[in-house]
Write a protein that holds these residues in place. Structure first.
Motif, PDB file in Angstrom:
ATOM      1  N   LEU A 232       0.831  -1.204   0.000  1.00 34.20           N
ATOM      2  CA  LEU A 232       0.000   0.000   0.000  1.00 34.20           C
ATOM      3  C   LEU A 232       0.866   1.255   0.000  1.00 34.20           C
ATOM      4  N   ALA A 233       1.988   1.201   0.741  1.00 36.30           N
ATOM      5  CA  ALA A 233       2.895   2.352   0.754  1.00 36.30           C
ATOM      6  C   ALA A 233       3.482   2.599  -0.632  1.00 36.30           C
ATOM      7  N   SER A 234       3.816   1.523  -1.347  1.00 36.45           N
ATOM      8  CA  SER A 234       4.377   1.689  -2.697  1.00 36.45           C
ATOM      9  C   SER A 234       3.357   2.306  -3.647  1.00 36.45           C
ATOM     10  N   VAL A 235       2.093   1.892  -3.524  1.00 35.90           N
ATOM     11  CA  VAL A 235       1.041   2.471  -4.365  1.00 35.90           C
ATOM     12  C   VAL A 235       0.883   3.956  -4.063  1.00 35.90           C
ATOM     13  N   LEU A 236       0.882   4.309  -2.770  1.00 36.40           N
ATOM     14  CA  LEU A 236       0.730   5.715  -2.382  1.00 36.40           C
ATOM     15  C   LEU A 236       1.888   6.562  -2.894  1.00 36.40           C
ATOM     16  N   VAL A 237       3.119   6.080  -2.698  1.00 34.98           N
ATOM     17  CA  VAL A 237       4.295   6.849  -3.144  1.00 34.98           C
ATOM     18  C   VAL A 237       4.301   6.990  -4.658  1.00 34.98           C
ATOM     19  N   LEU A 238       3.947   5.928  -5.354  1.00 35.82           N
ATOM     20  CA  LEU A 238       3.959   5.975  -6.813  1.00 35.82           C
ATOM     21  C   LEU A 238       2.902   6.944  -7.341  1.00 35.82           C
ATOM     22  N   ILE A 239       1.725   6.953  -6.726  1.00 32.86           N
ATOM     23  CA  ILE A 239       0.671   7.900  -7.136  1.00 32.86           C
ATOM     24  C   ILE A 239       1.125   9.334  -6.897  1.00 32.86           C
ATOM     25  N   LEU A 240       1.736   9.584  -5.723  1.00 27.93           N
ATOM     26  CA  LEU A 240       2.254  10.915  -5.437  1.00 27.93           C
ATOM     27  C   LEU A 240       3.302  11.333  -6.455  1.00 27.93           C
ATOM     28  N   LEU A 241       4.149  10.390  -6.844  1.00 32.91           N
ATOM     29  CA  LEU A 241       5.203  10.688  -7.811  1.00 32.91           C
ATOM     30  C   LEU A 241       4.618  10.990  -9.191  1.00 32.91           C
ATOM     31  N   LEU A 242       3.621  10.212  -9.593  1.00 29.96           N
ATOM     32  CA  LEU A 242       2.990  10.427 -10.895  1.00 29.96           C
ATOM     33  C   LEU A 242       2.257  11.765 -10.972  1.00 29.96           C
ATOM     34  N   ILE A 243       1.758  12.228  -9.824  1.00 33.68           N
ATOM     35  CA  ILE A 243       1.054  13.513  -9.794  1.00 33.68           C
ATOM     36  C   ILE A 243       2.035  14.673  -9.662  1.00 33.68           C
ATOM     37  N   SER A 244       3.028  14.527  -8.786  1.00 34.21           N
ATOM     38  CA  SER A 244       3.895  15.657  -8.454  1.00 34.21           C
ATOM     39  C   SER A 244       4.883  16.015  -9.559  1.00 34.21           C
ATOM     40  N   VAL A 245       5.411  15.021 -10.279  1.00 36.88           N
ATOM     41  CA  VAL A 245       6.421  15.325 -11.297  1.00 36.88           C
ATOM     42  C   VAL A 245       5.855  16.189 -12.429  1.00 36.88           C
ATOM     43  N   PRO A 246       4.770  15.783 -13.106  1.00 30.19           N
ATOM     44  CA  PRO A 246       4.236  16.677 -14.148  1.00 30.19           C
ATOM     45  C   PRO A 246       3.721  17.996 -13.590  1.00 30.19           C
ATOM     46  N   ALA A 247       3.116  17.956 -12.388  1.00 30.32           N
ATOM     47  CA  ALA A 247       2.620  19.206 -11.794  1.00 30.32           C
ATOM     48  C   ALA A 247       3.768  20.153 -11.473  1.00 30.32           C
ATOM     49  N   MET A 248       4.899  19.625 -11.080  1.00 27.33           N
ATOM     50  CA  MET A 248       6.063  20.454 -10.760  1.00 27.33           C
ATOM     51  C   MET A 248       6.517  21.259 -11.980  1.00 27.33           C
ATOM     52  N   PHE A 249       6.634  20.588 -13.121  1.00 26.99           N
ATOM     53  CA  PHE A 249       7.058  21.292 -14.334  1.00 26.99           C
ATOM     54  C   PHE A 249       5.974  22.246 -14.845  1.00 26.99           C
ATOM     55  N   THR A 250       4.713  21.851 -14.699  1.00 27.82           N
ATOM     56  CA  THR A 250       3.624  22.730 -15.141  1.00 27.82           C
ATOM     57  C   THR A 250       3.617  24.031 -14.349  1.00 27.82           C
ATOM     58  N   GLN A 251       3.746  23.940 -13.037  1.00 31.22           N
ATOM     59  CA  GLN A 251       3.738  25.140 -12.210  1.00 31.22           C
ATOM     60  C   GLN A 251       4.991  25.985 -12.423  1.00 31.22           C
ATOM     61  N   LEU A 252       6.101  25.337 -12.734  1.00 31.03           N
ATOM     62  CA  LEU A 252       7.329  26.088 -13.014  1.00 31.03           C
ATOM     63  C   LEU A 252       7.151  26.977 -14.243  1.00 31.03           C
ATOM     64  N   PHE A 253       6.533  26.423 -15.298  1.00 28.24           N
ATOM     65  CA  PHE A 253       6.319  27.195 -16.522  1.00 28.24           C
ATOM     66  C   PHE A 253       5.306  28.323 -16.311  1.00 28.24           C
ATOM     67  N   LYS A 254       4.378  28.123 -15.365  1.00 30.14           N
ATOM     68  CA  LYS A 254       3.372  29.150 -15.099  1.00 30.14           C
ATOM     69  C   LYS A 254       3.901  30.266 -14.205  1.00 30.14           C
ATOM     70  N   SER A 255       4.982  29.999 -13.494  1.00 28.74           N
ATOM     71  CA  SER A 255       5.492  30.967 -12.522  1.00 28.74           C
ATOM     72  C   SER A 255       6.257  32.099 -13.207  1.00 28.74           C
ATOM     73  N   ASP A 256       6.626  33.083 -12.413  1.00 27.41           N
ATOM     74  CA  ASP A 256       7.379  34.243 -12.903  1.00 27.41           C
ATOM     75  C   ASP A 256       8.858  34.123 -12.567  1.00 27.41           C
ATOM     76  N   ILE A 257       9.361  32.904 -12.536  1.00 30.57           N
ATOM     77  CA  ILE A 257      10.759  32.711 -12.147  1.00 30.57           C
ATOM     78  C   ILE A 257      11.717  33.346 -13.153  1.00 30.57           C
ATOM     79  N   LEU A 258      11.351  33.380 -14.435  1.00 29.39           N
ATOM     80  CA  LEU A 258      12.211  34.023 -15.427  1.00 29.39           C
ATOM     81  C   LEU A 258      12.319  35.518 -15.162  1.00 29.39           C
TER      82      LEU A 258
END
Length: 537
Positions: A232-258
């Motif tokens: 169950l822990a592996s399923v939870l971690v994997l789901i978090l990873l599948l959600i967080s990785v694409p969301a991380m790059f999406t939010q980076l492109f939306k931000s004003d970091i440049l």
């Protein structure tokens, strides 16, 4: 493997497992269409908004990510039901949940309990995807590799019949029970879904009747290295990873970091005012935790089957993964625009349904059956090569059909298919020829590919490895298929079909490389010389 006689090849379909896979395929096809396709019609007739229906279609993601919890079916034995065996216990659980879920959906009126209906549909989708994992694992373990295509053909036949019944048949039943002419009646749809819940019984009885695959107990015990909480822990971690990785790059492109890097805004303003940057930091932290030493240990139930595949095939794993990722590229990318092409050519919907759906379904099943027969007779790789070449080559027939031009005869759409064939109408003759060869080659290629994927798996992790490989099979073609509409607009139909045919060339080269490598092995028979699905490390 020595070639078998035609009689011995035909005898493969007389194996009890073929009947079992036929009925299990029927049980698998029903819930998929009921939650992914027919549910949309029910919701729309009940007056649910298009946007909500679109969000509801995301239920189908359960099938795309079934590999996330597939390790549980390999490595954790169910209590009580586990006495039925590793595969049958999960099949019984999933089939009971599907039937109960369909009953639950029948009791929910979307006009009053939409959230409950969607929630129960999610349960049905996850139970159905789990059933698919268990059926694939059962098929892999019940017979040897060279009979896998025959079982896949039997499974495909049951699945396609159920899919037709759960779509067109469900609409017919709903109308027969009273939902006609846009007159919404919850009772009509409730009766329809209750009927399909009862149709899950043949699959359940089949599971109780069939024998458990003869996998050695030692193999099953060695696979069960991780307990329930670790799973169950592996399923939870994997789901978090599948959600967080694409969301991380999406939010980076939306931000004003440049702007911050350019000095337009200060880092303090970025942290204080830019919510996208804050979300980027949050997802970065979650991703880092998932990839930390503790997170990687939690992912061990998923990583262990992957490591097993890499250790068994070493550098050859890259070649195999390339072959898997590209084998269905040609026909999948083309298939996205096929129905649109028929409409743009001027064919009537009744003609498309008659030729493409009904006749095409028969040719697909016939091709799959022939694939199972030929693989038993000649082996996997020769038929894999023929299937890949035929799938790509038949796209050229679509290009020829496009070359005939759009149908200009206004009376064409009003005639039935038989009259048009008797009149030797060139458009209809070419359509029938194209559909015949395209669907036959698709069935042949599918049967061969299922057999080949099956030969690559290890029985210790058959559910997980097959789920992963089949997901890889669809990932790249689906991504490329997303741009198929743009390709048609830029190239036109004829050039588009030519381009999709050329997409099959890399796959054929990879198959020839693999075939040559295997022939150079000491056994020299063209069969997989590395550890097969029946061989344990």
């Amino acid at each position: 493997m020595p070639r078998k006689s035609w009689r011995a090849a035909l005898a493969t379909y007389a194996h009890p497992a073929s009947l079992a896979l036929l009925l299990l395929g029927f049980a698998a096809g029903l819930p998929y269409m009921l939650v992914f396709s027919t549910l949309s019609v029910w919701l729309r007739e009940a007056g649910v908004a298009h946007q909500t229906i679109g969000y509801a279609s995301l239920i189908g993601l359960a099938y795309a990510f079934k590999w996330v919890w597939a390790p549980m079916l390999d490595q954790w034995r169910l209590p009580l039901l586990g006495k039925l065996g590793r595969r049958r216990s999960w099949l019984v659980l999933s089939q009971v949940l599907v039937a109960a879920g369909l009953i639950g959906m029948a009791l929910c009126d979307p006009q009053q309990h939409l959230s409950w209906l969607i929630g129960v549909a999610v349960v049905v989708a996850f139970a159905s995807a789990t059933q698919d994992i268990a059926v694939d694992a059962y098929r892999l373990e019940i017979v040897d590799d060279n009979r896998q295509a025959a079982l896949a053909a039997s499974y495909m036949a049951g699945y396609r019949v159920a899919a037709l019944l759960a779509t067109a048949g469900a609409l017919y039943f709903a109308g027969w029970f009273g939902a006609v002419d846009g007159n919404y009646q919850h009772g009509a749809w409730a009766s329809t879904y209750l009927l399909f819940a009862m149709l899950m019984l043949p699959g359940l009885f089949t599971t109780l009747w069939m024998r458990e695959p003869p996998v050695p107990l030692k193999t099953q015990i060695s696979a069960a290295r991780y307990g329930l909480y670790h799973q169950l822990a592996s399923v939870l971690v994997l789901i978090l990873l599948l959600i967080s990785v694409p969301a991380m790059f999406t939010q980076l492109f939306k931000s004003d970091i440049l702007l911050s890097l350019q000095g337009a805004i200060s880092p303090l303003e970025l942290l204080r005012d830019d919510r996208a940057f804050l979300r980027f930091l949050l997802y970065t932290i979650i991703t880092s935790l998932c990839l930390s030493a503790m997170g990687r240990r939690s992912l061990a139930p998923v990583l262990t089957p992957i490591n097993d595949f890499i250790l068994r095939y070493r550098w050859q794993a890259l070649l195999l993964l390339g072959l898997i990722a590209t084998y269905r590229m040609s026909d999948t990318v083309m298939g996205v625009m096929a129905n649109v092409f028929y409409i743009d050519m001027g064919f009537a919907k009744s003609q498309i349904a008659s030729v493409s759906k009904l006749f095409g379904l028969f040719m697909t099943l016939f091709g799959a059956a022939m694939g199972g027969l030929l693989i038993v007779r000649f082996g996997i790789l020769p038929i894999l090569l023929i299937g890949g070449a035929a799938s790509a080559g038949t796209n050229l027939l679509f290009a020829l059909l496009a070359g005939l031009g759009v149908i200009s005869d206004s009376s064409f759409a009003g005639q039935n298919v038989l009259d048009l064939l008797q009149a030797l109408n060139p458009h209809m003759l070419m359509l029938v020829l194209t559909i015949t060869l395209d669907n036959f080659s698709s069935g042949l290629a599918t049967a061969a590919f299922v057999a080949y994927l099956s030969s690559l798996t290890n029985l210790k992790f058959s559910a997980t490895q097959y789920a992963l490989l089949s997901s890889i099979m669809l990932l790249l073609p689906r991504l490329v298929g997303g741009s198929s509409g743009l390709m048609v607009e830029k190239l036109g139909y004829a050039q588009f079909f030519l381009a999709t045919a050329l997409l099959g060339i890399p796959t054929l080269l990879l198959i020839l490389m693999q075939w040559g490598r295997e022939r150079s092995q000491p056994n020299g028979n063209g069969e997989t010389p590395l550890p097969s699905s029946s061989e344990q490390p």
